[in-house]
Design a protein around this motif. Sequence first.
Motif, PDB file in Angstrom:
ATOM      1  N   ALA A  33       9.840  58.995  41.777  1.00 59.73           N
ATOM      2  CA  ALA A  33       9.184  59.796  40.737  1.00 59.73           C
ATOM      3  C   ALA A  33       8.569  61.071  41.295  1.00 59.73           C
ATOM      4  N   VAL A  34       8.172  61.063  42.563  1.00 60.73           N
ATOM      5  CA  VAL A  34       7.536  62.260  43.135  1.00 60.73           C
ATOM      6  C   VAL A  34       8.478  63.086  44.002  1.00 60.73           C
ATOM      7  N   MET A  35       9.684  62.604  44.225  1.00 61.40           N
ATOM      8  CA  MET A  35      10.648  63.361  45.027  1.00 61.40           C
ATOM      9  C   MET A  35      11.660  64.040  44.105  1.00 61.40           C
ATOM     10  N   PRO A  36      11.717  65.359  44.157  1.00 67.90           N
ATOM     11  CA  PRO A  36      12.684  66.070  43.323  1.00 67.90           C
ATOM     12  C   PRO A  36      14.111  65.600  43.618  1.00 67.90           C
ATOM     13  N   GLY A  37      14.840  65.306  42.579  1.00 69.00           N
ATOM     14  CA  GLY A  37      16.232  64.902  42.717  1.00 69.00           C
ATOM     15  C   GLY A  37      16.450  63.432  43.001  1.00 69.00           C
ATOM     16  N   ALA A  38      15.419  62.711  43.357  1.00 67.37           N
ATOM     17  CA  ALA A  38      15.574  61.279  43.633  1.00 67.37           C
ATOM     18  C   ALA A  38      15.609  60.519  42.314  1.00 67.37           C
ATOM     19  N   GLN A  39      16.435  59.522  42.248  1.00 68.97           N
ATOM     20  CA  GLN A  39      16.553  58.723  41.034  1.00 68.97           C
ATOM     21  C   GLN A  39      16.381  57.248  41.377  1.00 68.97           C
ATOM     22  N   ALA A  40      15.552  56.594  40.636  1.00 64.98           N
ATOM     23  CA  ALA A  40      15.421  55.137  40.743  1.00 64.98           C
ATOM     24  C   ALA A  40      15.459  54.599  39.328  1.00 64.98           C
ATOM     25  N   SER A  41      16.081  53.508  39.171  1.00 57.03           N
ATOM     26  CA  SER A  41      16.236  52.936  37.848  1.00 57.03           C
ATOM     27  C   SER A  41      14.916  52.362  37.337  1.00 57.03           C
ATOM     28  N   ILE A  42      14.648  52.627  36.075  1.00 59.07           N
ATOM     29  CA  ILE A  42      13.484  52.031  35.422  1.00 59.07           C
ATOM     30  C   ILE A  42      13.631  50.507  35.408  1.00 59.07           C
ATOM     31  N   ALA A  43      14.863  50.035  35.572  1.00 58.22           N
ATOM     32  CA  ALA A  43      15.106  48.585  35.612  1.00 58.22           C
ATOM     33  C   ALA A  43      14.351  47.942  36.764  1.00 58.22           C
ATOM     34  N   LEU A  44      14.216  48.648  37.900  1.00 61.72           N
ATOM     35  CA  LEU A  44      13.448  48.099  39.028  1.00 61.72           C
ATOM     36  C   LEU A  44      11.993  47.878  38.633  1.00 61.72           C
ATOM     37  N   LEU A  45      11.451  48.825  37.899  1.00 62.74           N
ATOM     38  CA  LEU A  45      10.071  48.711  37.447  1.00 62.74           C
ATOM     39  C   LEU A  45       9.917  47.566  36.454  1.00 62.74           C
ATOM     40  N   ILE A  46      10.872  47.429  35.578  1.00 59.39           N
ATOM     41  CA  ILE A  46      10.827  46.345  34.590  1.00 59.39           C
ATOM     42  C   ILE A  46      10.933  44.990  35.282  1.00 59.39           C
ATOM     43  N   VAL A  47      11.810  44.892  36.276  1.00 61.77           N
ATOM     44  CA  VAL A  47      11.941  43.637  37.032  1.00 61.77           C
ATOM     45  C   VAL A  47      10.618  43.296  37.710  1.00 61.77           C
ATOM     46  N   ALA A  48      10.007  44.277  38.366  1.00 68.08           N
ATOM     47  CA  ALA A  48       8.724  44.042  39.038  1.00 68.08           C
ATOM     48  C   ALA A  48       7.650  43.637  38.032  1.00 68.08           C
ATOM     49  N   PHE A  49       7.619  44.296  36.890  1.00 64.09           N
ATOM     50  CA  PHE A  49       6.632  43.990  35.858  1.00 64.09           C
ATOM     51  C   PHE A  49       6.815  42.557  35.339  1.00 64.09           C
ATOM     52  N   VAL A  50       8.046  42.165  35.083  1.00 66.59           N
ATOM     53  CA  VAL A  50       8.317  40.804  34.588  1.00 66.59           C
ATOM     54  C   VAL A  50       7.928  39.769  35.639  1.00 66.59           C
ATOM     55  N   ILE A  51       8.261  40.039  36.898  1.00 70.85           N
ATOM     56  CA  ILE A  51       7.864  39.123  37.982  1.00 70.85           C
ATOM     57  C   ILE A  51       6.348  38.939  37.971  1.00 70.85           C
ATOM     58  N   ASP A  52       5.620  40.047  37.870  1.00 70.77           N
ATOM     59  CA  ASP A  52       4.156  39.973  37.886  1.00 70.77           C
ATOM     60  C   ASP A  52       3.606  39.206  36.691  1.00 70.77           C
ATOM     61  N   VAL A  53       4.146  39.448  35.523  1.00 71.68           N
ATOM     62  CA  VAL A  53       3.662  38.759  34.326  1.00 71.68           C
ATOM     63  C   VAL A  53       3.949  37.262  34.419  1.00 71.68           C
ATOM     64  N   VAL A  54       5.134  36.908  34.903  1.00 71.89           N
ATOM     65  CA  VAL A  54       5.521  35.493  34.987  1.00 71.89           C
ATOM     66  C   VAL A  54       4.716  34.752  36.058  1.00 71.89           C
ATOM     67  N   LYS A  55       4.465  35.385  37.197  1.00 73.11           N
ATOM     68  CA  LYS A  55       3.824  34.700  38.322  1.00 73.11           C
ATOM     69  C   LYS A  55       2.298  34.819  38.350  1.00 73.11           C
ATOM     70  N   LYS A  56       1.712  35.658  37.490  1.00 73.58           N
ATOM     71  CA  LYS A  56       0.262  35.899  37.580  1.00 73.58           C
ATOM     72  C   LYS A  56      -0.566  34.627  37.391  1.00 73.58           C
ATOM     73  N   ASP A  57      -0.125  33.721  36.548  1.00 75.78           N
ATOM     74  CA  ASP A  57      -0.882  32.484  36.334  1.00 75.78           C
ATOM     75  C   ASP A  57      -0.921  31.608  37.586  1.00 75.78           C
TER      76      ASP A  57
END
Length: 126
Positions: A33-57
Amino acid sequence: MNQTSLPLSEEQASLKMVGHVSYLLHLIVAVAAVMPGAQASIALLIVAFVIDVVKKDNARGTWQESHFAWRIRTVLWAAGLYLVTAPLWFLFLLPGWLAWTVISIWFLYRIVRGWMNLNANQPMPR
């Protein structure tokens, strides 16, 4: 005695590994997000978010609970800030770029700070 010098139980070590994976996925997205021209899939963020929500308990009542909450809050705040500032891109290019750059740097800071605390077996502030 602080938590850094205490050995982790098997469950705590497993949660810490989940934290490392989550922080890594967040970091890939944050750096892109801070490097011009670099691309990362929002899917990585969604995967990390789901992992956190599922494992937080599983971390409830431990110092690692604060890390799950930290990562979840970071993603939710960043998403909200990106959405609120999105119209700036349509109205004026420069304000949109500036707003998203500031949000992305803030996001990167939160991920680096959190990961450093996780490595030191330290909780995050609430």
